[in-house]
Design a protein around this motif. Structure first.
Motif, PDB file in Angstrom:
ATOM      1  N   ARG A 139       0.725  -1.208  -0.129  1.00  0.00           N
ATOM      2  CA  ARG A 139       0.018   0.082   0.018  1.00  0.00           C
ATOM      3  C   ARG A 139       0.932   1.332   0.191  1.00  0.00           C
ATOM      4  O   ARG A 139       0.654   2.279  -0.606  1.00  0.00           O
ATOM      5  CB  ARG A 139      -0.975   0.024   1.164  1.00  0.00           C
ATOM      6  N   THR A 143       0.867   4.695  -2.399  1.00  0.00           N
ATOM      7  CA  THR A 143       0.578   5.906  -1.969  1.00  0.00           C
ATOM      8  C   THR A 143       1.607   6.752  -1.593  1.00  0.00           C
ATOM      9  O   THR A 143       1.514   8.222  -1.859  1.00  0.00           O
ATOM     10  CB  THR A 143      -0.339   5.738  -0.507  1.00  0.00           C
ATOM     11  N   ARG A 232     -10.798   2.801  -1.809  1.00  0.00           N
ATOM     12  CA  ARG A 232      -9.925   4.041  -1.806  1.00  0.00           C
ATOM     13  C   ARG A 232      -9.347   4.034  -3.384  1.00  0.00           C
ATOM     14  O   ARG A 232      -8.933   5.311  -3.742  1.00  0.00           O
ATOM     15  CB  ARG A 232      -8.807   4.027  -0.833  1.00  0.00           C
ATOM     16  N   ARG A 368      -7.699   9.910   2.703  1.00  0.00           N
ATOM     17  CA  ARG A 368      -6.364   9.303   2.236  1.00  0.00           C
ATOM     18  C   ARG A 368      -5.231   9.363   3.404  1.00  0.00           C
ATOM     19  O   ARG A 368      -4.455   8.415   3.584  1.00  0.00           O
ATOM     20  CB  ARG A 368      -5.724  10.031   0.986  1.00  0.00           C
ATOM     21  N   GLU A 371      -5.600   6.467   5.744  1.00  0.00           N
ATOM     22  CA  GLU A 371      -5.416   4.995   5.191  1.00  0.00           C
ATOM     23  C   GLU A 371      -4.459   4.372   6.197  1.00  0.00           C
ATOM     24  O   GLU A 371      -4.696   3.168   6.457  1.00  0.00           O
ATOM     25  CB  GLU A 371      -4.858   5.078   3.974  1.00  0.00           C
TER      26      GLU A 371
END
Length: 373
Positions: A139, A143, A232, A368, A371
């Motif tokens: 992840r 991101t 997301r 965000r 997250e």
């Protein structure tokens, strides 16, 4: 006496041998039970100080492994100014520590027949750690941002480190080490026990109940992470909150799964707790529960969501009608397909978040940032 001798002369040889063999087996079983009872008495009679000395080598190995890995992580992040490896090393330390203490334990294969309880605890820890570490690493590669650690680093690549920022970064890695060491206590202490203790305390029906609970928590956390990531990743969901899938069961199913599996891990090591020197292992589930419920998990999300969605009636209704951590199994709601547009009600409210314009953009950015768990 003469009659007995005469009668014995007519006993078949095979019958006599079977009787001798049965007596020997009974004697061996009696000796084994006596040894197990002696082991229980010896362990139960240990004072807290003596028990600490007995457990010190295994606890020390766990602490050294965890601190060493987190020190490596701190060094890498300080020199490279990147936080991409933070969760990979922080969660990976659980796996490495569990494997090292198992291999060094009296119950490992190198010293004879495997003892089932340490094997189950080790496998559960490895499965959880590998799954979570790989997911979080995957992840962060997408991101490229971690709001938790951004404030620890200098504002620009050319800016020098300050003592204050470096100290905060070191404290973060120190707390991460403490987290791993304390939560792993049921596994570590179980690994430290002698083989005689494990023979005297085999897995029973209650252990399989706790193993079932661990599986439920593991699956719930895994599914929650996967569904949230997919939600997301869909740009059409920017500014929306997730209330479908397992998030229809409770508002924080990933935390619910995490808490459940560590209480189950404690349950698998429950016989250790009922000795007078095994009480510290309850720190593991209590620490996890209190941390996620009252410190770094739920409160941070609740504060942010209440600020972003304070005027969103749909969110307020979801919050009122959905449990925080205890899943309501009959409320599962299928998440919409990735290519589906907003529903009619969502369009009427400028998106499912009910926030329009700049507020919607602000909500998307805030979500965000949330997250990272």
């Amino acid at each position: 006496a003469a009659a007995a001798v005469a009668a014995a002369a007519f006993v078949p040889r095979r019958t006599f041998a079977a009787g001798v063999g049965g007596a020997a087996a009974a004697a061996a079983a009696s000796a084994s039970a006596a040894a197990a009872s002696s082991s229980r008495m010896a362990l139960a009679s240990l004072s807290v100080r003596q028990a600490a000395a007995h457990l010190a080598p295994t606890l020390g190995l766990s602490l050294a492994t965890i601190v060493g890995l987190n020190l490596l992580g701190f060094t890498i992040t300080a020199f490279t100014r990147t936080h991409l490896i933070t969760d990979l090393i922080g969660t990976g330390a659980f796996v490495v520590s569990a494997v090292c203490t198992f291999l060094a334990s009296p119950a490992s294969a190198s010293t004879g027949t495997l003892m089932l309880r340490p094997v189950v605890l080790t496998v559960c820890t490895v499965l959880w750690g590998v799954r979570l570490a790989s997911y979080l690493f995957y992840r962060i590669l997408h991101t490229r941002h971690d709001a938790r650690l951004a404030a620890f680093f200098p504002p620009s690549p050319s800016s020098p480190w300050t003592a204050d920022r470096l100290f905060k970064l070191a404290m973060f890695w120190s707390l991460q080490s403490a987290w791993a060491f304390l939560v792993l206590l049921p596994v570590t202490v179980c690994h430290a026990l002698p083989r005689s203790w494990h023979r005297a305390h085999p897995l029973g029906p209650a252990s399989f109940v706790f193993l079932w609970l661990w599986s439920v928590g593991f699956i719930l956390e895994t599914v929650a992470d996967a569904q949230k990531f997919a939600f997301r990743a869909n740009r059409e969901n920017d500014g929306k909150f997730m209330s479908t899938g397992v998030f229809a069961l409770c508002r924080y199913p990933n935390y619910a799964g995490e808490i459940a599996l560590w209480w189950a891990t404690f349950g698998l090591a429950l016989p250790v707790f009922f000795t007078r020197w095994g009480f510290p292992i309850i720190i593991s589930p209590l620490f996890t529960t209190l941390l996620l419920r009252y410190v770094s998990g739920v409160p941070l999300h609740e504060k942010r969501y209440d600020a972003v969605y304070k005027d969103n009636e749909e969110y307020q209704r979801y919050k009122r009608n959905t449990n925080m951590l205890i899943p309501e199994l009959l409320k599962y709601k299928q998440a919409p397909a990735a290519d589906e547009g907003p529903s009619d009600s969502a369009q009427a409210n400028a998106g499912a978040s009910g926030v329009s314009g700049g507020d919607k953009k602000k909500g998307a950015e805030g979500d965000r940032l949330l997250e990272k768990r």
